[in-house]
Structures are given as C-alpha cells and as structure tokens.
Design a protein around this motif. Structure first.
Motif, PDB file in Angstrom:
ATOM      1  N   THR A 187      44.033  35.710  48.271  1.00  0.00           N
ATOM      2  CA  THR A 187      44.966  35.259  47.243  1.00  0.00           C
ATOM      3  C   THR A 187      46.150  36.204  47.143  1.00  0.00           C
ATOM      4  O   THR A 187      45.978  37.428  47.104  1.00  0.00           O
ATOM      5  N   THR A 195      48.722  37.743  44.776  1.00  0.00           N
ATOM      6  CA  THR A 195      48.482  37.970  43.344  1.00  0.00           C
ATOM      7  C   THR A 195      49.667  38.574  42.608  1.00  0.00           C
ATOM      8  O   THR A 195      49.485  39.339  41.662  1.00  0.00           O
ATOM      9  N   ASP A 234      41.512  44.274  46.770  1.00  0.00           N
ATOM     10  CA  ASP A 234      42.394  43.894  45.669  1.00  0.00           C
ATOM     11  C   ASP A 234      43.465  44.964  45.520  1.00  0.00           C
ATOM     12  O   ASP A 234      43.305  45.931  44.780  1.00  0.00           O
ATOM     13  N   LYS A 235      44.567  44.798  46.269  1.00  0.00           N
ATOM     14  CA  LYS A 235      45.636  45.783  46.213  1.00  0.00           C
ATOM     15  C   LYS A 235      46.923  45.205  46.783  1.00  0.00           C
ATOM     16  O   LYS A 235      46.899  44.256  47.583  1.00  0.00           O
ATOM     17  N   THR A 271      34.239  40.725  45.806  1.00  0.00           N
ATOM     18  CA  THR A 271      35.619  41.117  46.041  1.00  0.00           C
ATOM     19  C   THR A 271      35.640  42.297  46.999  1.00  0.00           C
ATOM     20  O   THR A 271      35.097  43.367  46.694  1.00  0.00           O
ATOM     21  N   SER A 316      44.311  39.843  47.223  1.00  0.00           N
ATOM     22  CA  SER A 316      42.880  40.001  46.970  1.00  0.00           C
ATOM     23  C   SER A 316      42.103  39.220  48.017  1.00  0.00           C
ATOM     24  O   SER A 316      42.585  38.224  48.558  1.00  0.00           O
ATOM     25  N   ILE A 330      38.164  37.678  48.418  1.00  0.00           N
ATOM     26  CA  ILE A 330      36.848  37.412  47.845  1.00  0.00           C
ATOM     27  C   ILE A 330      36.039  36.620  48.866  1.00  0.00           C
ATOM     28  O   ILE A 330      36.524  35.621  49.416  1.00  0.00           O
TER      29      ILE A 330
END
Length: 276
Positions: A38, A40, A22-23, A19, A27, A29
């Motif tokens: 993604t 999210t 993520d924020k 990863t 995200s 990966i």
C-alpha cells in the motif's frame, strides 16, 4: 531469533495477516498467499521519491515463498500523482543526488542511479507471483509506470492515466515503456507519451490498460474476487502459464510451440509424480 519467515509462519498458524514493512510511504502486509503493498501518503497523493522506491524494492525482497498474489493499492483519492515535485527543485531530496548533481556524474554513475530507481518497478512481473494494481483517481508519470509494472490492473471509473515525462523534457524511464507498447501498440503509446494527455477509464478498458473498471466503492471487492480466482488454479500451472505468455513476444511461432511442449511435459510429469 525472530525472522520474517517465522513471523509469517506464526501468522499463518493464527490465520492473521502480518505487517512486514511500514516506512517511507509504503506498507507490506502478508495474509497467507496474498501480499498487499500500500502507498500510504495520501496527503501528497502518494507522490514518489527515491526513498519510496527503495521501500518498494525492499517490499519485493521481503515476500515469503507462500505468496502467490500481490495487490498494489493506495490510500486516498489518487493512486499516485507521480514524482514528487521536490525532485525538480535545485536541492532535490535531502540526502539524494539532485538533477544537477546527477547530470555532472559520469555515464556509468548516472546509469547506476536510474537502474537503482528501476528496481522498485521490476519485481512485480516475477513468474512466481501475479500482481494486481488497484488504481483509483490519478496515476500520473511514475504512478502510471507503477501501475504498468503490475501484471493486471483493476481501475475505478474516475481513473486518469497520464505519462507526463516528455512534457517535462524527460522520458518515461521507470520500466513503463515496454508494457505500455505491449498493451496498446506503438502508435498509441507514442501519442500518449508525446502529448502527455489523460487516458480515462473507458479508453483504458477498451485498449487493454485496464482489465476491469468498477465504481470506486467496489474496487477492493473486485480486487479480492480477482485474487481469489487466481488462487483457485494450481500454483505451478499458473507459474508455467505466466512464463509462457511473458516470453511469447520474444519467441518465434515455432519457438513458442516448443516452449509450450516443454512446459506441458513438466506439468504432466509433476501431476503424475514422475521425476524429470
């Protein structure tokens, strides 16, 4: 010092995904040659904001050189319901210029703000990657344009595309107009945008908006199969072919013939191990 590159190399050695981001509802990966971005925030149907756009742009900047395919997907029942309605309030988003504040700025300032927003939508068509949007449920406005930013679209049978900006007194300004016209033609693109109507799965597949339509339960598997097929061909051949196809509309027939010859010469020399 730990870097993005060292993390990716460590993961490759272990055959584990990493990863990298993520924020702000996004995200990223990376799993060897495939990166997955993604959305999210399913509770808000992945509604978009300037913070999300900055995160998407950052995701593009973080891609390691090993990545050949980028999959864009979304959590929940909808791909993206478009611009967060908070944008249309007098206050707008905290820490962001509101519509009234943007309107009071100079032409250069307003142009710069919109250009920065567009950065989230531009990198998906880079020649060194092939991007696939996995689209379910609603893809409205900015969500439609984000799906259009990708090279390919795999959609579920319940998909609904719609360009609602014109209905709100705005225009689609997140890079969606060029690919839309290229896919469905000027007349249909105008009708879709000016009416704001929904385009469902059957029409999307028939007109070229969707490369493939599958049941919702098969979406992830269909995208994985497509990614695997794209990875089966030699990378440099895919890169050269994508560049040829992307530039074809802007070249004359004879210019395209010349571009094909030049690209093929590069491939022949590369395969033969002869330096240019």
């Amino acid at each position: 010092m730990v870097t993005v590159q060292s993390l990716v190399l460590t993961a490759a050695d272990r055959r584990l995904p990493v990863t990298l981001l993520d924020k702000d509802g996004v995200s990223l990966i990376v799993d060897d040659a495939v990166a997955t971005v993604t959305l999210t925030n399913p509770a808000k149907r992945n509604a978009q904001s300037p913070a999300l756009w900055r995160a998407l742009a950052e995701a593009g900047s973080l891609l390691p050189g090993s990545v050949r395919v980028v999959v864009l997907r979304a959590e929940g029942v909808s791909f993206s319901a478009g611009l967060d309605r908070q944008a249309f309030t007098p206050e707008g988003f905290d820490g962001e210029p509101s519509f009234p504040e943007m309107a009071r700025g100079s032409d250069a300032e307003l142009d710069g703000i919109i250009a920065a927003y567009q950065d989230a939508f531009t990198w998906w068509r880079r020649n060194d990657i092939v991007s696939i949007a996995a689209v379910q449920g609603h893809a409205i406005g900015a969500g439609f344009q984000l799906a259009l930013a990708c090279d390919l679209r795999v959609c579920t049978e319940d998909v609904q595309f719609a360009m609602r900006e014109t209905s709100l007194g705005l225009v689609p300004d997140l890079t969606g107009t060029h690919p839309l016209v290229g896919l469905v033609g000027y007349a249909r693109a105008l009708e879709i945008c000016a009416t704001g109507r929904s385009v469902h799965a059957e029409e999307a597949e028939r007109t070229g908006l969707a490369n493939l339509v599958v049941p919702a339960a098969e979406l992830d598997g269909a995208v994985q199969d497509l990614a695997a097929a794209l990875l089966a061909a030699p990378r440099d051949a895919v890169v050269e072919t994508k560049a040829l196809l992307r530039g074809a509309a802007d070249r004359t027939y004879d210019e395209q013939r010349a571009a094909e010859r030049a690209a093929q010469a590069r491939r022949i020399r590369d395969l033969a191990g002869v330096a240019e």
